[in-house]
Design an enzyme around this catalytic site. Structure first.
Site, PDB file in Angstrom:
ATOM      1  CE  LYS A   1      15.541   9.399 -14.892  1.00 47.64           C
ATOM      2  NZ  LYS A   1      16.455   8.507 -15.017  1.00 47.64           N
TER       3      LYS A   1
ATOM      4  CE  LYS B   1      11.909   8.411 -13.340  1.00 48.07           C
ATOM      5  NZ  LYS B   1      12.486   7.105 -13.993  1.00 48.07           N
TER       6      LYS B   1
HETATM    7  C1  MUC Z   1      14.568   4.864 -14.045  1.00 49.69           C
HETATM    8  O1  MUC Z   1      13.818   4.199 -14.980  1.00 49.69           O
HETATM    9  O2  MUC Z   1      15.608   5.468 -14.543  1.00 49.69           O
HETATM   10  C2  MUC Z   1      15.667   6.322 -11.611  1.00 49.69           C
HETATM   11  C3  MUC Z   1      15.494   7.523 -11.072  1.00 49.69           C
HETATM   12  C4  MUC Z   1      14.250   7.621 -11.021  1.00 49.69           C
HETATM   13  O3  MUC Z   1      13.550   8.444 -10.609  1.00 49.69           O
HETATM   14  O4  MUC Z   1      13.530   6.515 -11.530  1.00 49.69           O
HETATM   15  C5  MUC Z   1      14.561   5.520 -11.748  1.00 49.69           C
HETATM   16  C6  MUC Z   1      14.179   4.496 -12.831  1.00 49.69           C
HETATM   17 MG    MG Z   2      14.888   5.278 -16.604  1.00 51.72          MG
END
Ligand code: MUC
Ligand code: MG
Length: 392
Positions: free
Chosen positions: A168, A170
């Site tokens: 994932k 960000k």
């Molecule tokens: C989120 O918003 O998902 C979960 C994994 C991560 O890296 O941040 C979180 C919060």
């Molecule tokens: Mg999230």
């Protein structure tokens, strides 16, 4: 009432545990996590533990480690002490009567109650939560260094070690076009080896999302988490209806069962990210998951970057859920420099092995609690580096 199951005492503490690298989200960069740990004793002598972690103090949502601890010490603990710990729903009702909202705080208390009762009966918590459906779940890792080369090196190492093959990314801190370029470069480097998702953490408005999400999908992203503000259900619904070949996942928008019902009624997302803390506990997580199942919405096992304690509690409830899912991201322990349990849940062939108990199946180390205890370290809160993120 079984005397030995009466809640006798509750203690809380805030830990400060550094992360292995800066973890950059749309709203800021975190360099430490500050989980609140609840320790709860039953009259029979059995002890249970619970945890609530926020990300960046109160910058992910309203709750902060300090507010969680305050709500527990001042209001939730007095409502629970002297009560029968085995009556989970009745305890929840008492907590709701004395305290509105504060779902993270409630979840930490409920977690400690369930751990203690499961231990008193020498059972894994999953057995009190409906029984186990999964023995393991695919485990995602989050790439959030903010730099392509670092993210790619990290992902390649994880792939080589067979720890993760779902990543994932960000995004949301930079200009959208720069985010798309960042994701596309990572996608090219990992082509054919990994599944990619993104989490925008509410950073975009509806028009920005409509313009840039198709480009992310084009570059190979298959799941898009919380692209718009948590209140912007209209935009979420629109994206869900129009985005071809990628799924839209609600995170910050779906906290209570009522939120879940609203999203389900409006067909406003394809997937719910389930998180024990934001739903207000393990039982509430099952209620949100039940709404997902009834509405043909998939689930994903989310995290608030808890230690192995909170991650194991989440693993127990996720292990009980049926229906269609996209694995989990309970990688919090691996992002922290150290942990508070004797042994972590194992990861085998990119799957998290879900624990078997008693309780949450992990043993909390009292010496590690003391080592990271904010009060003992004489620290004050340091949560998030807002740096360039704050408007001038
Ligand atoms: C989120 O918003 O998902 C979960 C994994 C991560 O890296 O941040 C979180 C919060
Ligand atoms: Mg999230």
């Amino acid at each position: 009432m079984q005397e030995s199951l009466i809640v006798e005492r509750i203690e809380t503490r805030i830990l400060d545990i550094p992360t292995i690298r800066a973890h950059k989200l749309s709203f800021g960069a975190i360099r430490q996590q500050s989980p609140v740990i609840v320790q709860l004793w039953l009259a029979g002598g059995v002890c249970g533990f619970g945890e609530a972690a926020t990300i960046g103090g109160p910058s992910w949502n309203e709750e902060s480690p300090e507010s969680i601890r305050h709500a527990i010490d001042s209001y939730l603990a007095p409502a629970v002490i002297g009560q029968d710990a085995g009556r989970f729903e009745a305890l929840l009702a008492r907590m709701y009567a004395v305290c509105k909202g504060n779902l993270f705080a409630k979840s930490a208390v409920e977690m400690a109650v369930i751990d203690a009762v499961a231990r008193a009966h020498n059972l894994p918590a999953w057995q009190l939560l409906g029984g186990k459906r999964h023995h393991s779940l695919p485990l995602a890792w989050t790439l959030a260094s903010g730099e392509v080369a670092v993210d790619v090196e990290e992902a390649q190492r994880m792939l080589a070690e067979r720890r993760h093959r779902i990543f994932k990314i960000k995004i949301g801190a930079r200009e959208p076009a720069a985010d798309v370029a960042h994701v596309s470069q990572i996608a090219r480097a990992l082509a054919g080896q990994a599944r990619l998702t993104v989490d925008v953490n509410q950073a975009w408005d509806g028009n920005t999302a409509r313009r840039y999400l198709p480009q992310l999908v084009e570059s190979g992203v298959s799941l898009i988490e919380q692209p718009v503000a948590r209140w912007n259900v209209e935009a979420l619904k629109n994206l869900t209806a129009t985005l071809a070949s990628a799924l839209v996942m609600a995170d910050e928008t779906v906290c209570t069962p009522q939120d879940a019902m609203g999203l389900a009624r409006q067909n406003a997302c394809h997937v719910f990210s389930l998180k024990v803390a934001k739903h207000g506990g393990l039982l509430q997580t099952r209620k949100v998951a039940a709404i997902a199942e009834a509405a043909d919405i998939d689930w994903y096992g989310g995290t608030m970057l808890e230690t192995s304690l909170g991650s194991a509690a989440s693993a127990h409830v996720f292990s009980t859920l049926g229906a269609s899912h996209h694995g989990c991201e309970l990688f919090g322990p691996q992002l922290l420099v150290d942990d508070i349990v004797e042994a972590r849940m194992p990861i085998k062939d990119c799957e998290l092995q879900l624990p078997d108990g008693p309780g949450f199946g992990v043993e909390v180390s009292l010496s590690q609690l003391q080592r990271f205890d904010r009060a003992r370290q004489g620290l004050t809160a340091v949560h998030v580096d807002f740096g360039q993120y704050l408007a001038t």
